[in-house]
Design an enzyme around this catalytic site. Structure first.
Site, PDB file in Angstrom:
ATOM      1  N   GLY A  44       0.871  -1.411  -0.009  1.00 19.99           N
ATOM      2  CA  GLY A  44       0.135  -0.082  -0.170  1.00 19.99           C
ATOM      3  C   GLY A  44       0.668   1.539   0.198  1.00 19.99           C
ATOM      4  O   GLY A  44       0.288   2.530  -0.192  1.00 19.99           O
ATOM      5  N   HIS A  45       2.364   1.021  -0.300  1.00 23.17           N
ATOM      6  CA  HIS A  45       3.159   2.401  -0.088  1.00 23.17           C
ATOM      7  C   HIS A  45       4.352   2.402  -1.530  1.00 23.17           C
ATOM      8  O   HIS A  45       4.593   2.006  -1.280  1.00 23.17           O
ATOM      9  CB  HIS A  45       3.836   1.965   1.538  1.00 23.17           C
ATOM     10  CG  HIS A  45       4.777   3.828   1.404  1.00 23.17           C
ATOM     11  ND1 HIS A  45       6.030   4.132   0.694  1.00 23.17           N
ATOM     12  CD2 HIS A  45       4.624   4.848   2.446  1.00 23.17           C
ATOM     13  CE1 HIS A  45       6.170   5.247   1.213  1.00 23.17           C
ATOM     14  NE2 HIS A  45       4.593   5.792   2.227  1.00 23.17           N
ATOM     15  N   PHE A  46       3.515   2.136  -2.103  1.00 27.71           N
ATOM     16  CA  PHE A  46       2.226   2.795  -2.875  1.00 27.71           C
ATOM     17  C   PHE A  46       1.408   1.945  -3.872  1.00 27.71           C
ATOM     18  O   PHE A  46       2.178   1.943  -4.203  1.00 27.71           O
ATOM     19  CB  PHE A  46       1.823   4.476  -3.107  1.00 27.71           C
ATOM     20  CG  PHE A  46       2.538   5.523  -2.683  1.00 27.71           C
ATOM     21  CD1 PHE A  46       1.251   5.673  -1.502  1.00 27.71           C
ATOM     22  CD2 PHE A  46       3.764   5.545  -2.845  1.00 27.71           C
ATOM     23  CE1 PHE A  46       2.222   7.021  -0.696  1.00 27.71           C
ATOM     24  CE2 PHE A  46       4.529   6.594  -1.389  1.00 27.71           C
ATOM     25  CZ  PHE A  46       3.873   7.364  -0.240  1.00 27.71           C
TER      26      PHE A  46
END
Lengths: 135, 85
Positions: A44-46
């Protein structure tokens, strides 16, 4: 060579030191972290553009700093007490072999100051001073 | 103000980033920790490192720190005493 899980209480997904290359307790530690696509935080990053969060580079330095202690940290209470002069100069990506170098600058009354540098292939990615407190 | 005391005050201001404070605003007799300047344990470590770097004087342990950090006057005296090697 030092057995990492025997020294640090951190575990997946938060153990961020893969190897300790050089170690002089109380003085200096050189360790490594290999960043892979499997790191949970990279999902999720990113999305579509994975890069290691800067705060996790600070955490890598703090964990590497744990090897400045002569004894295993299991059962010991050591906490991050401060971060000073943190600079993030370039991001770290999956595939990077990160070199974590930490030097002790001094200690007083259970508090220790460390200087740390995360680098990759000779390039500095992150520098910071960390304060750790032993309770 | 003695030259050494002025340097001690300047070192404290610089090391602890006490922006806006000048040496003549600092009370020689006030305690460094708790009341007075109200410093904390991280400030204490910064001062220990600053004193070693600037004056070449080591504060070995908490007992020495208790004595040295009583006040700016006490710290100045401590440095004067221990730098005469």
């Amino acid at each position: 060579m030092i057995e990492i899980p025997a020294h640090l209480p951190h575990r997946f997904p938060f153990l961020l030191v893969d190897r300790v290359l050089e170690r002089e307790p109380g003085v200096r530690v050189l360790a490594e972290k290999l960043v892979t696509n499997g790191e949970p935080y990279l999902q999720g990053h990113f999305e579509g553009r994975p890069l290691v969060p800067g705060v996790l580079m600070l955490e890598m330095l703090a964990q590497a700093g744990g090897f400045l202690e002569a004894d295993s940290l299991h059962g010991a209470a050591i906490f991050l007490a401060g971060v000073q002069d943190a600079r993030f100069k370039a991001p770290a990506f999956p595939g990077d072999r990160l070199r974590l170098e930490v030097c002790a600058e001094g200690a007083f009354a259970g508090l220790m100051k460390l200087r740390g540098t995360v680098s990759c292939e000779g390039r500095e990615l992150c520098t910071a001073a960390l304060l750790v407190k032993r309770l | 103000m003695s030259d050494l005391k002025l340097r001690v005050k300047e070192m404290i201001i610089e090391r602890l980033k006490l922006e806006g404070m000048t040496p003549d605003q600092m009370d020689d007799g006030a305690p460094l920790f708790g009341e007075g300047l109200g410093l904390d344990s991280i400030d204490a470590l910064e001062l220990v490192l600053g004193i070693e770097q600037v004056f070449g004087v080591k504060i070995e342990d908490e007992a020495a720190g208790m004595k040295a950090f009583k006040s700016i006057q006490a710290l100045t005296d401590f440095i004067a005493e221990h730098s005469k090697a």
